[in-house]
Design a protein around this motif. Structure first.
Motif, PDB file in Angstrom:
ATOM      1  N   LEU A  74       5.852  -8.871 -15.303  1.00  0.00           N
ATOM      2  CA  LEU A  74       5.552  -9.146 -13.901  1.00  0.00           C
ATOM      3  C   LEU A  74       4.401  -8.289 -13.386  1.00  0.00           C
ATOM      4  O   LEU A  74       3.587  -8.751 -12.585  1.00  0.00           O
ATOM      5  N   LEU A  75       4.335  -7.056 -13.839  1.00  0.00           N
ATOM      6  CA  LEU A  75       3.207  -6.201 -13.467  1.00  0.00           C
ATOM      7  C   LEU A  75       1.913  -6.797 -14.005  1.00  0.00           C
ATOM      8  O   LEU A  75       0.930  -6.937 -13.270  1.00  0.00           O
ATOM      9  N   ASN A  76       1.919  -7.163 -15.274  1.00  0.00           N
ATOM     10  CA  ASN A  76       0.728  -7.766 -15.878  1.00  0.00           C
ATOM     11  C   ASN A  76       0.355  -9.071 -15.174  1.00  0.00           C
ATOM     12  O   ASN A  76      -0.820  -9.357 -14.946  1.00  0.00           O
ATOM     13  N   PHE A  77       1.364  -9.863 -14.835  1.00  0.00           N
ATOM     14  CA  PHE A  77       1.120 -11.121 -14.129  1.00  0.00           C
ATOM     15  C   PHE A  77       0.501 -10.867 -12.758  1.00  0.00           C
ATOM     16  O   PHE A  77      -0.412 -11.589 -12.335  1.00  0.00           O
ATOM     17  N   ARG A 145       1.704   0.174  -8.465  1.00  0.00           N
ATOM     18  CA  ARG A 145       2.414  -1.070  -8.150  1.00  0.00           C
ATOM     19  C   ARG A 145       3.694  -1.212  -8.970  1.00  0.00           C
ATOM     20  O   ARG A 145       4.635  -1.880  -8.553  1.00  0.00           O
ATOM     21  N   THR A 146       3.727  -0.584 -10.121  1.00  0.00           N
ATOM     22  CA  THR A 146       4.930  -0.616 -10.954  1.00  0.00           C
ATOM     23  C   THR A 146       6.147  -0.187 -10.149  1.00  0.00           C
ATOM     24  O   THR A 146       7.190  -0.843 -10.180  1.00  0.00           O
ATOM     25  N   ASP A 147       6.024   0.910  -9.417  1.00  0.00           N
ATOM     26  CA  ASP A 147       7.140   1.419  -8.622  1.00  0.00           C
ATOM     27  C   ASP A 147       7.499   0.473  -7.483  1.00  0.00           C
ATOM     28  O   ASP A 147       8.676   0.262  -7.187  1.00  0.00           O
ATOM     29  N   SER A 148       6.481  -0.089  -6.842  1.00  0.00           N
ATOM     30  CA  SER A 148       6.747  -1.001  -5.735  1.00  0.00           C
ATOM     31  C   SER A 148       7.428  -2.282  -6.202  1.00  0.00           C
ATOM     32  O   SER A 148       8.327  -2.801  -5.529  1.00  0.00           O
ATOM     33  N   LEU A 149       6.995  -2.801  -7.356  1.00  0.00           N
ATOM     34  CA  LEU A 149       7.649  -3.994  -7.891  1.00  0.00           C
ATOM     35  C   LEU A 149       9.090  -3.704  -8.276  1.00  0.00           C
ATOM     36  O   LEU A 149       9.986  -4.526  -8.052  1.00  0.00           O
ATOM     37  N   LEU A 150       9.314  -2.543  -8.840  1.00  0.00           N
ATOM     38  CA  LEU A 150      10.683  -2.144  -9.173  1.00  0.00           C
ATOM     39  C   LEU A 150      11.535  -2.103  -7.912  1.00  0.00           C
ATOM     40  O   LEU A 150      12.659  -2.620  -7.887  1.00  0.00           O
ATOM     41  N   ALA A 151      11.013  -1.517  -6.855  1.00  0.00           N
ATOM     42  CA  ALA A 151      11.752  -1.423  -5.592  1.00  0.00           C
ATOM     43  C   ALA A 151      12.078  -2.822  -5.049  1.00  0.00           C
ATOM     44  O   ALA A 151      13.149  -3.029  -4.484  1.00  0.00           O
ATOM     45  N   SER A 152      11.169  -3.755  -5.212  1.00  0.00           N
ATOM     46  CA  SER A 152      11.412  -5.125  -4.722  1.00  0.00           C
ATOM     47  C   SER A 152      12.636  -5.748  -5.379  1.00  0.00           C
ATOM     48  O   SER A 152      13.409  -6.453  -4.737  1.00  0.00           O
TER      49      SER A 152
END
Length: 154
Positions: A74-77, A145-152
């Protein structure tokens, strides 16, 4: 206006306050350049890969671009999406980071509402989440963004 309409207005205005606070705080970061602490790897070195939409399947079937230890499709996407809308500018990358953080801040507000907190207390806690300096690198630094996506997803 009946009381339920007033509650809806108060709820939406609270979300608006959270979003507006985040925009005011992070607006300047939209125009930041690279720090060359991994963000150049994602946005410049692998641009040839993430710019080509035919590589989308590889994002979900292979290890991470930067390290073979990680699997973060998802990060790569998300970086692939950014690459489609930005040429040499990093504005889209920073905008995506800010939008994800604002989304998370609204999720925090919704969580506190769901837990039954009073509206003012829920708003206060979500504003603290929005502006807390420990979250700055997740919003300002492109790979953060890795951390923010994880939080989502948490």
């Amino acid at each position: 206006m009946n009381s339920s309409q007033k509650d809806i207005f108060k709820t939406w205005s609270a979300y608006g306050a959270v979003v507006l606070t985040g925009i005011i705080l992070y607006f300047k970061t939209l125009f930041y350049d690279l720090t060359y602490l991994d963000d150049n790897v994602w946005t410049v070195d692998y641009r040839w890969f993430i710019k080509d939409l035919s590589n989308m399947a590889a994002l979900f079937t292979q290890p991470d671009l930067v390290s073979q230890v990680f699997y973060r499709p998802l990060l790569n996407f998300s970086f692939m999406l950014n690459a489609q809308f930005s040429e040499e500018s990093f504005f889209a990358y920073h905008l995506m980071n800010v939008l994800i953080h604002l989304f998370n801040s609204c999720l925090v507000l919704a969580l506190f509402y769901k837990l039954g907190y009073k509206k003012n207390l829920a708003l206060g806690f979500s504003l603290i989440f929005t502006v807390h300096p420990v979250l700055t690198q997740a919003v300002v630094w492109i790979p953060g963004r890795t951390d923010s996506l994880l939080a989502s997803f948490v």
